[in-house]
Design a protein around this motif. Structure first.
Motif, PDB file in Angstrom:
ATOM      1  N   GLN A  11      14.729  -5.101   2.631  1.00 23.27           N
ATOM      2  CA  GLN A  11      12.748  -4.744   1.531  1.00 23.27           C
ATOM      3  C   GLN A  11      12.610  -5.976   1.694  1.00 23.27           C
ATOM      4  OE1 GLN A  11      14.817  -3.981  -2.250  1.00 23.27           O
ATOM      5  NE2 GLN A  11      15.130  -2.545  -2.270  1.00 23.27           N
ATOM      6  N   GLU A  12      12.392  -6.634   3.199  1.00 24.15           N
ATOM      7  CA  GLU A  12      11.549  -7.370   3.560  1.00 24.15           C
ATOM      8  C   GLU A  12       9.940  -7.782   3.835  1.00 24.15           C
ATOM      9  OE1 GLU A  12      11.660 -10.798   3.751  1.00 24.15           O
ATOM     10  OE2 GLU A  12      14.128 -10.696   3.842  1.00 24.15           O
ATOM     11  N   LYS A  13      10.090  -6.470   4.899  1.00 23.13           N
ATOM     12  CA  LYS A  13       8.911  -5.149   4.763  1.00 23.13           C
ATOM     13  C   LYS A  13       8.851  -3.891   4.345  1.00 23.13           C
ATOM     14  CE  LYS A  13       7.193  -8.072   7.431  1.00 23.13           C
ATOM     15  NZ  LYS A  13       6.052  -9.220   6.801  1.00 23.13           N
ATOM     16  N   THR A  14       7.537  -3.707   3.702  1.00 20.56           N
ATOM     17  CA  THR A  14       7.330  -1.583   2.427  1.00 20.56           C
ATOM     18  C   THR A  14       6.934  -1.215   4.088  1.00 20.56           C
ATOM     19  OG1 THR A  14       4.903  -2.516   2.286  1.00 20.56           O
ATOM     20  CG2 THR A  14       6.881  -2.999   0.633  1.00 20.56           C
ATOM     21  N   LYS A  15       7.231  -0.360   4.232  1.00 20.37           N
ATOM     22  CA  LYS A  15       7.186   1.004   5.123  1.00 20.37           C
ATOM     23  C   LYS A  15       5.108   1.048   5.715  1.00 20.37           C
ATOM     24  CE  LYS A  15       6.230   5.756   4.066  1.00 20.37           C
ATOM     25  NZ  LYS A  15       6.968   6.970   3.853  1.00 20.37           N
ATOM     26  N   GLN A  16       4.807   0.805   4.338  1.00 24.16           N
ATOM     27  CA  GLN A  16       3.089   0.251   4.274  1.00 24.16           C
ATOM     28  C   GLN A  16       2.818  -0.693   4.979  1.00 24.16           C
ATOM     29  OE1 GLN A  16       1.611   2.537   3.718  1.00 24.16           O
ATOM     30  NE2 GLN A  16       2.952   3.460   3.141  1.00 24.16           N
ATOM     31  N   GLU A  17       3.851  -1.835   5.346  1.00 17.46           N
ATOM     32  CA  GLU A  17       3.328  -2.762   5.804  1.00 17.46           C
ATOM     33  C   GLU A  17       4.092  -2.953   7.699  1.00 17.46           C
ATOM     34  OE1 GLU A  17       3.991  -7.200   4.276  1.00 17.46           O
ATOM     35  OE2 GLU A  17       5.411  -5.154   3.297  1.00 17.46           O
ATOM     36  N   LEU A  18       4.714  -1.569   7.836  1.00 17.30           N
ATOM     37  CA  LEU A  18       5.333  -1.492   9.380  1.00 17.30           C
ATOM     38  C   LEU A  18       4.566   0.232   9.884  1.00 17.30           C
ATOM     39  CD1 LEU A  18       8.632  -1.750   8.661  1.00 17.30           C
ATOM     40  CD2 LEU A  18       7.277  -3.532   8.928  1.00 17.30           C
ATOM     41  N   LEU A  19       4.131   1.196   8.931  1.00 18.10           N
ATOM     42  CA  LEU A  19       3.196   2.031   9.798  1.00 18.10           C
ATOM     43  C   LEU A  19       2.587   2.189  10.724  1.00 18.10           C
ATOM     44  CD1 LEU A  19       2.515   4.831   7.021  1.00 18.10           C
ATOM     45  CD2 LEU A  19       3.437   4.532   9.076  1.00 18.10           C
ATOM     46  N   PRO A  20       1.295   0.531  10.348  1.00 15.65           N
ATOM     47  CA  PRO A  20       0.156   0.199  11.554  1.00 15.65           C
ATOM     48  C   PRO A  20       0.555  -0.481  12.180  1.00 15.65           C
ATOM     49  CG  PRO A  20      -0.475  -0.853   9.259  1.00 15.65           C
ATOM     50  CD  PRO A  20       1.047  -0.154   9.476  1.00 15.65           C
ATOM     51  N   PHE A  21       1.846  -0.797  12.323  1.00 13.55           N
ATOM     52  CA  PHE A  21       2.486  -1.567  13.654  1.00 13.55           C
ATOM     53  C   PHE A  21       3.384  -0.374  14.651  1.00 13.55           C
ATOM     54  CE2 PHE A  21       6.719  -2.431  16.347  1.00 13.55           C
ATOM     55  CZ  PHE A  21       6.844  -3.336  16.572  1.00 13.55           C
ATOM     56  N   TYR A  22       3.829   0.672  14.070  1.00 11.80           N
ATOM     57  CA  TYR A  22       4.238   1.764  14.906  1.00 11.80           C
ATOM     58  C   TYR A  22       3.303   3.094  15.197  1.00 11.80           C
ATOM     59  CZ  TYR A  22       9.109   0.608  13.523  1.00 11.80           C
ATOM     60  OH  TYR A  22      10.896   0.413  13.784  1.00 11.80           O
ATOM     61  N   GLN A  23       2.242   2.783  14.868  1.00  6.64           N
ATOM     62  CA  GLN A  23       0.767   3.960  14.859  1.00  6.64           C
ATOM     63  C   GLN A  23       0.317   3.318  16.428  1.00  6.64           C
ATOM     64  OE1 GLN A  23      -0.452   7.014  13.516  1.00  6.64           O
ATOM     65  NE2 GLN A  23      -1.423   7.114  15.240  1.00  6.64           N
ATOM     66  N   ASP A  24       0.125   1.749  16.459  1.00  6.68           N
ATOM     67  CA  ASP A  24      -1.168   1.096  17.443  1.00  6.68           C
ATOM     68  C   ASP A  24      -0.131   1.549  18.398  1.00  6.68           C
ATOM     69  OD1 ASP A  24      -3.181   0.556  16.215  1.00  6.68           O
ATOM     70  OD2 ASP A  24      -2.370  -1.467  15.443  1.00  6.68           O
ATOM     71  N   ASP A  27      11.212   7.159   7.521  1.00  5.94           N
ATOM     72  CA  ASP A  27      10.814   8.798   6.525  1.00  5.94           C
ATOM     73  C   ASP A  27       9.128   8.183   6.606  1.00  5.94           C
ATOM     74  OD1 ASP A  27      13.168   9.553   5.870  1.00  5.94           O
ATOM     75  OD2 ASP A  27      13.139   8.149   4.386  1.00  5.94           O
ATOM     76  N   MET A  28       8.920   8.072   7.757  1.00  9.13           N
ATOM     77  CA  MET A  28       7.625   8.096   8.240  1.00  9.13           C
ATOM     78  C   MET A  28       7.055   8.911   8.779  1.00  9.13           C
ATOM     79  SD  MET A  28       7.476   3.934  10.179  1.00  9.13           S
ATOM     80  CE  MET A  28       7.953   2.886   8.932  1.00  9.13           C
TER      81      MET A  28
END
Length: 537
Positions: free
Chosen positions: A374-387, A418-419
């Motif tokens: 819980q250091e990062k949320t899914k919404q914070e990590l989504l742009p990383f993986y998308q790029d 669960d992205m």
């Protein structure tokens, strides 16, 4: 006698374990029964020069007994006289058309010649003993096992493994420890091993892999750097058993100059790599870059992330020499402590060509752990993986960026978070053949994993440096089993041996066909990792 419903066709037949139930039918007397065991052994012994004559005499005495003629066929075959063996088999079937073992022997002859039409004429297209003998309701267990074993050999030959599996399960349910059943298991295992090897060769020939080819500098310097703090020299003089008082003293040093020294240690591993690789003797301690990484992580030196990433961007020879299992087991923890606030640098690293597969996988593992802690949320990590995924998708294969193994590991982490928003780009990567399906599974399997709620989470503990050394020391020894650690820790050796013994006992007691372990299930080896990130690899 037991009731057995055939799993091949919708019919019933009985199985008996009474070895004498066919004696009257085939004219086997009590006197002859006492000779049969010796006769079959002599028939199979090619050095026995009298058995053919003995069997011929007995056949004249017992003309209605096909088992003696079968032994004669066996005797000819054991002596390399295959034509004579086949001739005897045909003779048996002419006089005893319902004698199963003669059918099986002749069918093996045609199976060896790959004359599958002849095989079906002899054994029946259904490969079912009841269909072959519709007027019989009772079979001896040996007849059933031999018939099923032949059917398995036939189906393996024509590569119908579903049909072979059905019959193997019947054999294992009937007589799992019978030599004929064990032989069938070996046939199936050998086939699967061969096919897996062929699949591996094909996959390797067509794999999309990165060549981590960045070479270290060609320097001739053999001298160790001069540090701000002389105690840093201790990192060069100790392995995993470094005295923790040394670590405490180092961590108590002024932050700025400590960071300078630890970064100098990493640079030294790069600059003098060729020297250590070619000239370092067995007594050299080659743990100083790992010590430096762990210390930089412990003091959360976020400014050191670019240098750490640069150090990890060299070729596989460099990484294997200095870091070995550290990359797959622990590197994520370093990134967790010094990289969680600099996802941009981590993303740039992921999209840099010629980077080792498992180093990139460690970055993705870090993001998964940031999510699970819980250091990062899914919404914070989504742009990383998308790029990152888009970058792989848009890359040409000649850019030395696309790595099907790394992408498979990355997608496994995405599924754990669960992205489902990333499924469209993931599907495109599958369509381009950029993902190793033997690691990730098919797109359909990944899509199912992404949208499903799975209770097992691969959350790892983030240890401080002292707890880490306490935990890791026994497992990452580079020294051989004859060193002082093993000599001085007899209890450890005893415990290890006991564990191996128990594991062997459990393995021998386990069913030969077990339920499939899911890619996301806890690994059966007990490592605590998911199967896809452990023994599945």
């Amino acid at each position: 006698m037991m009731k057995q419903k055939s799993k091949i066709v919708e019919t019933n037949y009985q199985i008996t374990f009474n070895p004498r139930f066919n004696d009257e039918k085939y004219g086997i007397t009590n006197e002859l029964v006492n000779q049969l065991e010796d006769l079959v052994m002599e028939a199979n012994n090619p050095k026995n020069k009298t058995i053919i004559h003995k069997l011929t005499e007995l056949i004249l005495e017992y003309p209605k007994t096909p088992i003696l003629k079968n032994y004669l066929s066996v005797a000819y075959n054991a002596r390399g006289l295959q034509a004579k063996s086949i001739e005897v088999n045909k003779w048996i079937l002419a006089e005893h058309p319902d004698y199963l073992y003669a059918k099986i022997n002749l069918a093996y002859y045609y199976l060896f010649k790959k004359d599958y039409k002849k095989v079906e004429e002899i054994m029946g297209k259904e490969m079912d003993i009841k269909a072959l003998y519709p007027d019989r309701d009772l079979f001896h267990v040996g007849e059933v096992l031999c018939f099923l074993k032949f059917a398995i050999d036939y189906f393996v030959e024509i590569e119908d493994m579903e049909a072979a599996d059905i019959r193997l399960k019947i054999m294992q349910g009937l007589e799992p420890e019978h030599p004929i059943t064990e032989a069938a298991v070996e046939i199936m295992m050998a086939y699967r091993l061969q096919k897996n090897q062929e699949k591996f060769v094909r996959a390797s020939a067509n794999s999309i892999a990165v060549d981590a080819n960045r070479a270290t500098p060609e320097t001739k310097d053999k001298n160790q750097p001069i540090f701000n703090h002389p105690i840093i020299d201790e990192l060069y003089n100790n392995d995993w058993e470094i005295n923790q008082s040394i670590l405490k003293d180092i961590l108590a040093l002024p932050h700025k100059t400590l960071v300078e020294d630890l970064e100098a240690v990493l640079k030294d591993a790069v600059n003098r790599h060729n020297y250590f690789y070619e000239e370092a003797d067995e007594k050299s301690y080659l743990y100083f870059p790992i010590h430096a990484l762990l210390l930089l992580a412990e003091i959360a030196s976020e400014k050191s992330l670019p240098l750490v990433l640069d150090t990890l961007s060299y070729n596989n020879e460099f990484l294997d020499f200095w870091f070995e299992e550290f990359i797959t087991e622990t590197l994520w923890m370093v990134f967790f402590k010094i990289g969680k606030n600099n996802l941009t640098s981590l993303k740039t690293f992921m999209l840099t060509p010629a980077i080792n597969t498992y180093t990139k996988a460690a970055v993705s593992t870090t993001l998964l752990q940031l999510f699970l802690h819980q250091e990062k949320t899914k919404q914070e990590l989504l742009p990383f993986y998308q790029d990152v995924l888009q970058g792989f998708h848009d890359a040409n294969l000649n850019e030395n960026l696309v790595d099907e193994d790394a992408l498979a590991f990355i997608i496994g982490d995405i599924a754990d978070m669960d992205m489902e928003e990333l499924l469209p780009i993931i599907k495109k990567l599958f369509e381009k053949g950029y993902i190793n399906e033997s690691i990730a599974g098919t797109y359909q399997e990944v899509a199912k994993d992404v949208v499903s709620t799975y209770l097992f989470q691969d959350k790892q503990n983030v240890l401080n440096i002292f707890k880490y050394y306490d935990k890791i020391t026994p497992f990452f020894k580079r020294n051989d089993p004859g060193d002082s650690f093993f000599k001085d820790n007899n209890n450890f050796i005893d415990s290890l041996q006991e564990t191996k013994t128990l594991a062997a006992q459990e393995e021998s007691a386990a069913p030969l066909i077990s339920n499939k372990v899911g890619r996301n299930d806890p690994c059966p080896c007990g490592s605590g990792k998911k199967y896809k990130k452990c023994c599945m690899e």
